[in-house]
Design an enzyme around this catalytic site. Sequence first.
Site, PDB file in Angstrom:
ATOM      1  CD  GLU A   1      -2.391  -1.610   2.570  1.00 55.51           C
ATOM      2  OE1 GLU A   1      -2.210  -0.866   3.547  1.00 55.51           O
ATOM      3  OE2 GLU A   1      -2.944  -2.727   2.664  1.00 55.51           O
TER       4      GLU A   1
ATOM      5  CD  GLU B   1      -3.792  -4.660   5.234  1.00 59.71           C
ATOM      6  OE1 GLU B   1      -4.940  -5.157   5.208  1.00 59.71           O
ATOM      7  OE2 GLU B   1      -3.585  -3.427   5.243  1.00 59.71           O
TER       8      GLU B   1
ATOM      9  CG  ASP C   1      -0.168  -1.787  14.671  1.00 57.61           C
ATOM     10  OD1 ASP C   1      -0.380  -1.633  15.879  1.00 57.61           O
ATOM     11  OD2 ASP C   1       0.919  -1.471  14.124  1.00 57.61           O
TER      12      ASP C   1
ATOM     13  N   PRO D   1      -5.278  -9.373   8.702  1.00 58.55           N
ATOM     14  CG  PRO D   1      -6.465  -7.629   7.708  1.00 58.55           C
ATOM     15  CD  PRO D   1      -5.350  -7.916   8.686  1.00 58.55           C
TER      16      PRO D   1
ATOM     17  CG  HIS E   1      -1.014   3.635  13.531  1.00 56.13           C
ATOM     18  ND1 HIS E   1      -2.237   3.953  14.051  1.00 56.13           N
ATOM     19  CD2 HIS E   1      -1.147   3.726  12.188  1.00 56.13           C
ATOM     20  CE1 HIS E   1      -3.079   4.245  13.085  1.00 56.13           C
ATOM     21  NE2 HIS E   1      -2.449   4.100  11.933  1.00 56.13           N
TER      22      HIS E   1
END
Lengths: 337, 410
Positions: free
Chosen positions: A29, A60, A85, A89, A129
């Site tokens: 990403e 992810e 974090d 997924p 995060h």
Amino acid sequence: MSRRTMVEAIRDALDISMQRDERVVVFGEDVGYFGGVFRCTQGLQQKFGASRCFDTPISELGIVGAAVGMAAYGLRPCVEIQFADYMYPAYDQIVSEAARLRYRSNGQFTAPLVVRMPTGGGIFGGQTHSQSPEALFTHVAGLKTVVPSNPHDAKGLLIAAIEDNDPVIFLEPKRLYNGPFDGHHDRPVTPWAKHPQGEVPDGHYTVPLGKAAIRRAGSAVTVLAYGTMVYVAEAAATETDIDAEIVDLRTLLPYDLETIAASVEKTGRCVVVHEATMTSGFGAELSALVQENCFYHLEAPVVRVTGWDTPYPHAQEWDYFPGPARVGRALKAAMEA
Amino acid sequence: MTDPRPLSFHVPAPAVRPGGIPDFSDVPIARAGEVRRPEVDTAPEDIRDLAYTIIRVLDRQSEAVGPWAGLLGDDELIAGLRHMMTLRAFDARMQMAQRQGKTSFYMQHTGEEAVSCAFRTALEPGDMNFPTYRQAGLLIAGGYPMLDMMCQIYSNELDPLKGRQLPVMYSSREHGFFSISGNLATQYIQAVGWAMASAMRRDTRIAAGWIGDGSTAESDFHAALVFASTYKAPVVLNIVNNQWAISTFQGIARGGSGTFAARGLGFGIPALRVDGNDYLAVHAVAKWAVERARRNLGPTLVEYVTYRVGAHSTSDDPSAYRPKTESDAWPLGDPVLRLKNHLIRRGVWSEERHKQGEAEIMASVIAVQKEAESHGTLHSGPHPSARDMFEGVYEETPPHLRRQRQQGGI
């Protein structure tokens, strides 16, 4: 040789790996055109083209699942999960697929891929995060898990991870990207440019997976640490004036039992430090290993200093973070036991 | 403002449960030959209707009719029939072997033989399937040795996977058959990744992903469609809709979307729905989708409408959740019977040849089974060593694993 931040060292490792092996591809990403939210992939798309470095949808699962397919094809994907974090997924693809592909196909298919992800707190990132999920990977047969603590190692370990024929989880302590943060959040951080570990050789080199490093030699107590906690432990040792030996594990799995045991046998005491939550954390594994292998050399119980067993809080970040004061108290406790 | 009325909660349920009389009369089924065959480069938005109909070739008189007919010659069709008959005989023997305690687990294909057998013949060497556990026809039609399949099922000394995998979770890179995970849907996005890699490397090979109706509900399915759509991956994404996900009818996964094929439309992926019990239709649609991928036109989603005649696996009893007569009432018939009747109609097959073929095939399956069993079954005879358990976790066994093996005295 030149001084580099950890971000620059990681970028250099990717650049060199992509130059040397056209099977190496990088995606995730915001990784392509923009170069990643932490800038680790900056310039790679411009240099190698969009078929070697590209942006992905926010998935992810898709990033790692596609990487498994590409690796089975014969590429060597090195993908980025924007924050550790966000890894959950993708966890099934990592655990049930990448980690087991070699085993379940008896070597017909393998998954030589690297999943990079920024880990740890100290940036007021709150619970989404800041996490340190390393134990979720070290618990999985078939994975290797790496946590560098400085630019020199980050580059050499990342090149080694990309060249490794098994899946490697590469956790980058984000608080170390720009300097060796020692937990004193109220003081300025020395930039890597002024730190000897910021000295990064040019060109290709590797730091072997599975080998720890002694960061500070000492004889009173062994500190087992990795990532950011290496500098926190150094600060604690200096501030308490305890002659601690600090072992930087670098690779959590496979771990370097030889170096760990040699140090604990020498000092007779052991403090284990990590930022992740305590219960069933990697520190539990380290404590058990020390107990199993060094019991008759121990003069005190093994002490653990970790994040609390809570979600990572926002406003209470520095109450949560196991800083030099807590590590210092643990060192004293180990010495006084 | 009026008082709000209470909401109500909706749980879809199949029309009939055990004890009821199966009735598929409200299932819309297009006539054979009725559905058009667009050019493979037709824009997806111009063929949205193909996601809601059923492409069929064999009609009630066993004739091959319409624009999707005419691709296969007599010899290819006879070979296809033999593949399906072989798979059925293989199933029968392995199901029985499981009941005899020679292995722990088996999964049959009954009623779904055409899907994997016919699809395989549309591929070229080097293409890669990412199958589920009910596509063994890909191996049988692809020339994979049956002995290897049986030895895998028996986890014996010749098991190519060294006893590490559940029975039927085959793997053969050489035969374009990716290692079956057993976790549902995970391989769908991997197929897309493999296809992306092929395009990135300017290769000519394509991939095929496989999934069942039930597991289209997994996020992996969604991720696969997003990635395939975004990167125009050269992949055929197959959905085998056999109506049942263990005990759960397909309406639970499908929800309000009408058909599973229709899931592709929002992604701009051409979506076709085909009679999965019609060998000729499956082959024709597979060819169409494979050609699209090969010509770099991108992914295709194909839904095969079929029916799982047998139990989900040897651990399942379907009489607990659906009428026993449901498979007989299934309107698309039996794929073996339909192709057999078509070949008889063509004048290249007969009842007699069929009986003879059945007997020959069963005899050769039994011969292979005997050979496989001479190398051991799960609980008796030679089997993989305990040491094999420790190998292949990593390329090189790391120290901690070596220590564990030594501690175990292995």
